[in-house]
Design a protein around this motif. Structure first.
Motif, PDB file in Angstrom:
ATOM      1  N   ARG A   5       0.830  -1.203   0.000  1.00 11.91           N
ATOM      2  CA  ARG A   5       0.000   0.000   0.000  1.00 11.91           C
ATOM      3  C   ARG A   5       0.872   1.263   0.000  1.00 11.91           C
ATOM      4  NH1 ARG A   5      -5.214   0.438   2.022  1.00 11.91           N
ATOM      5  NH2 ARG A   5      -4.913  -1.531   3.149  1.00 11.91           N
ATOM      6  N   THR A   8       2.836   1.621  -3.343  1.00 10.11           N
ATOM      7  CA  THR A   8       1.938   2.051  -4.414  1.00 10.11           C
ATOM      8  C   THR A   8       1.640   3.543  -4.295  1.00 10.11           C
ATOM      9  OG1 THR A   8       0.921  -0.141  -4.579  1.00 10.11           O
ATOM     10  CG2 THR A   8      -0.341   1.715  -5.446  1.00 10.11           C
ATOM     11  N   HIS A  12       2.523   6.540  -6.999  1.00  2.18           N
ATOM     12  CA  HIS A  12       1.527   7.474  -7.517  1.00  2.18           C
ATOM     13  C   HIS A  12       1.934   8.929  -7.265  1.00  2.18           C
ATOM     14  CE1 HIS A  12      -1.829   4.184  -7.364  1.00  2.18           C
ATOM     15  NE2 HIS A  12      -0.953   3.998  -8.335  1.00  2.18           N
ATOM     16  N   TYR A  17       3.112   4.223 -12.388  1.00  2.00           N
ATOM     17  CA  TYR A  17       2.225   3.100 -12.117  1.00  2.00           C
ATOM     18  C   TYR A  17       2.929   2.114 -11.185  1.00  2.00           C
ATOM     19  CZ  TYR A  17      -0.812   4.479 -16.034  1.00  2.00           C
ATOM     20  OH  TYR A  17      -1.658   5.151 -16.876  1.00  2.00           O
ATOM     21  N   LEU A  33      -5.492  -6.011  -3.762  1.00  2.00           N
ATOM     22  CA  LEU A  33      -5.120  -5.076  -4.823  1.00  2.00           C
ATOM     23  C   LEU A  33      -5.988  -3.823  -4.797  1.00  2.00           C
ATOM     24  CD1 LEU A  33      -4.555  -7.656  -7.694  1.00  2.00           C
ATOM     25  CD2 LEU A  33      -2.798  -6.402  -6.443  1.00  2.00           C
ATOM     26  N   ASN A  34      -7.274  -3.981  -4.522  1.00  2.00           N
ATOM     27  CA  ASN A  34      -8.148  -2.807  -4.446  1.00  2.00           C
ATOM     28  C   ASN A  34      -7.762  -1.922  -3.269  1.00  2.00           C
ATOM     29  OD1 ASN A  34      -9.736  -3.452  -6.697  1.00  2.00           O
ATOM     30  ND2 ASN A  34     -11.064  -4.782  -5.498  1.00  2.00           N
ATOM     31  N   ASN A  37      -4.835   0.088  -3.949  1.00  2.00           N
ATOM     32  CA  ASN A  37      -5.018   0.962  -5.112  1.00  2.00           C
ATOM     33  C   ASN A  37      -3.974   0.643  -6.180  1.00  2.00           C
ATOM     34  OD1 ASN A  37      -6.403   2.949  -6.560  1.00  2.00           O
ATOM     35  ND2 ASN A  37      -5.040   4.582  -5.854  1.00  2.00           N
ATOM     36  N   ASP A  39      -2.222  -0.525  -9.579  1.00  2.00           N
ATOM     37  CA  ASP A  39      -2.558  -0.269 -10.978  1.00  2.00           C
ATOM     38  C   ASP A  39      -2.633  -1.566 -11.770  1.00  2.00           C
ATOM     39  OD1 ASP A  39      -2.418   2.697 -10.793  1.00  2.00           O
ATOM     40  OD2 ASP A  39      -0.322   2.269 -10.322  1.00  2.00           O
ATOM     41  N   TYR A  60      -3.887  -8.539 -13.743  1.00  2.00           N
ATOM     42  CA  TYR A  60      -4.888  -7.659 -13.134  1.00  2.00           C
ATOM     43  C   TYR A  60      -4.631  -6.247 -13.622  1.00  2.00           C
ATOM     44  CZ  TYR A  60      -6.863  -4.491  -9.611  1.00  2.00           C
ATOM     45  OH  TYR A  60      -7.529  -3.468  -8.985  1.00  2.00           O
ATOM     46  N   ARG A  62      -6.371  -2.348 -12.986  1.00  2.00           N
ATOM     47  CA  ARG A  62      -7.396  -1.563 -12.298  1.00  2.00           C
ATOM     48  C   ARG A  62      -8.434  -1.091 -13.307  1.00  2.00           C
ATOM     49  NH1 ARG A  62      -4.617   2.866  -9.926  1.00  2.00           N
ATOM     50  NH2 ARG A  62      -5.641   4.246 -11.426  1.00  2.00           N
ATOM     51  N   SER A  63      -9.694  -1.142 -12.937  1.00  2.00           N
ATOM     52  CA  SER A  63     -10.787  -0.963 -13.898  1.00  2.00           C
ATOM     53  C   SER A  63     -10.699   0.345 -14.671  1.00  2.00           C
ATOM     54  CB  SER A  63     -12.139  -1.064 -13.185  1.00  2.00           C
ATOM     55  OG  SER A  63     -12.242  -0.080 -12.163  1.00  2.00           O
ATOM     56  N   ASP A  64     -10.272   1.422 -14.018  1.00  4.73           N
ATOM     57  CA  ASP A  64     -10.237   2.705 -14.719  1.00  4.73           C
ATOM     58  C   ASP A  64      -9.060   2.823 -15.679  1.00  4.73           C
ATOM     59  OD1 ASP A  64      -8.792   2.814 -12.121  1.00  4.73           O
ATOM     60  OD2 ASP A  64      -8.186   4.790 -12.850  1.00  4.73           O
TER      61      ASP A  64
END
Length: 234
Positions: A5, A8, A12, A17, A33-34, A37, A39, A60, A62-64
């Motif tokens: 965490r 990451t 950022h 990434y 992973l969520n 946060n 990537d 994996y 990240r959705s965005d």
């Protein structure tokens, strides 16, 4: 293990990434992973997810980020509409845009079985057994100081996964001697011997027998008769 965490967040802050390698984490330690946060992440299913040799890796995103990233190797299964047979390539808007070609179905079956058992057991129970197995092994090795091994894996359970690595001179020869006794470690140059503990099926009796085998090999000195050649031991 690392503070995923925090690392990451630091990435950022620098505009980078964070891509995590989960090869030795998925199936052995809790992964969020969520919550991190994260990537991107990559991993394999043949290790602690117990898919067996040849089982596929995974990705994996990240959705965005899915539609913001491009797969450099475009495959038929990554098309938005793969059966349209369009002249122009249009990537899917979902995670499927990163698929290259036809999935390896037989390998996926093995991976699915391993993942199902992992989910059934639960990662918290798996992690607890992993800690107990590695602590048993570390205690056993520490109880043989005359053999000169140094445990380089963190002694604090919070800092290690499901491996224990020992350092010693003649590590290559010792690894080969153990393999001859059907105890299979990984040798890492120049002087490291790594042992992996798969919590789903490794028993405490097997750990005790591994410790006894290591002690026997060292007591006998049989490893000293093995050439220190550079052929692969892993």
């Amino acid at each position: 293990m690392l503070d995923a965490r925090a690392i990451t967040a630091l990435a950022h802050e620098r505009g980078a990434y964070a891509v995590w390698d989960l090869a030795h984490s998925a199936g052995s330690v809790p992964v969020d992973l969520n919550g991190w946060n994260a990537d991107l992440a990559v991993g394999c299913t043949y290790k602690y997810l117990n898919g067996g040799p040849g089982s596929p890796g995974f990705l994996y995103v990240r959705s965005d980020l899915i539609e913001a990233l491009e797969q450099p190797i475009a495959g038929w299964f990554s098309h938005a509409n793969q059966f349209a047979m369009a002249e122009q390539y249009e990537p899917a808007s979902s995670i499927r845009r990163f698929v290259v070609g036809t999935p390896p179905m037989l390998s996926l079956v093995g991976a699915a079985c391993g993942i199902e058992v992992t989910l059934e057991a639960g990662i918290d129970a798996i992690r607890a057994k992993s800690i107990a197995l590695t602590e048993t092994f570390i205690d056993g090795i520490s109880g043989m100081p005359e053999h000169g091994f140094t445990v380089v894996t963190p002694l604090d359970p919070a800092g290690r996964g499901s491996h224990v690595t020992l350092a010693r001179d003649n590590a290559l020869q010792i690894s080969k001697a153990l393999r001859a006794r059907h105890l299979i470690p990984d040798f890492r140059s120049p002087n490291l011997i790594r042992f992996g503990f798969a919590p789903l099926y490794t028993t405490f009796d097997e750990v005790d027998r591994a410790i006894a085998t290591i002690g026997s090999v060292m007591d006998s000195g049989e490893y000293l008769t093995i050439p220190a050649s550079s052929d692969r031991v892993t």
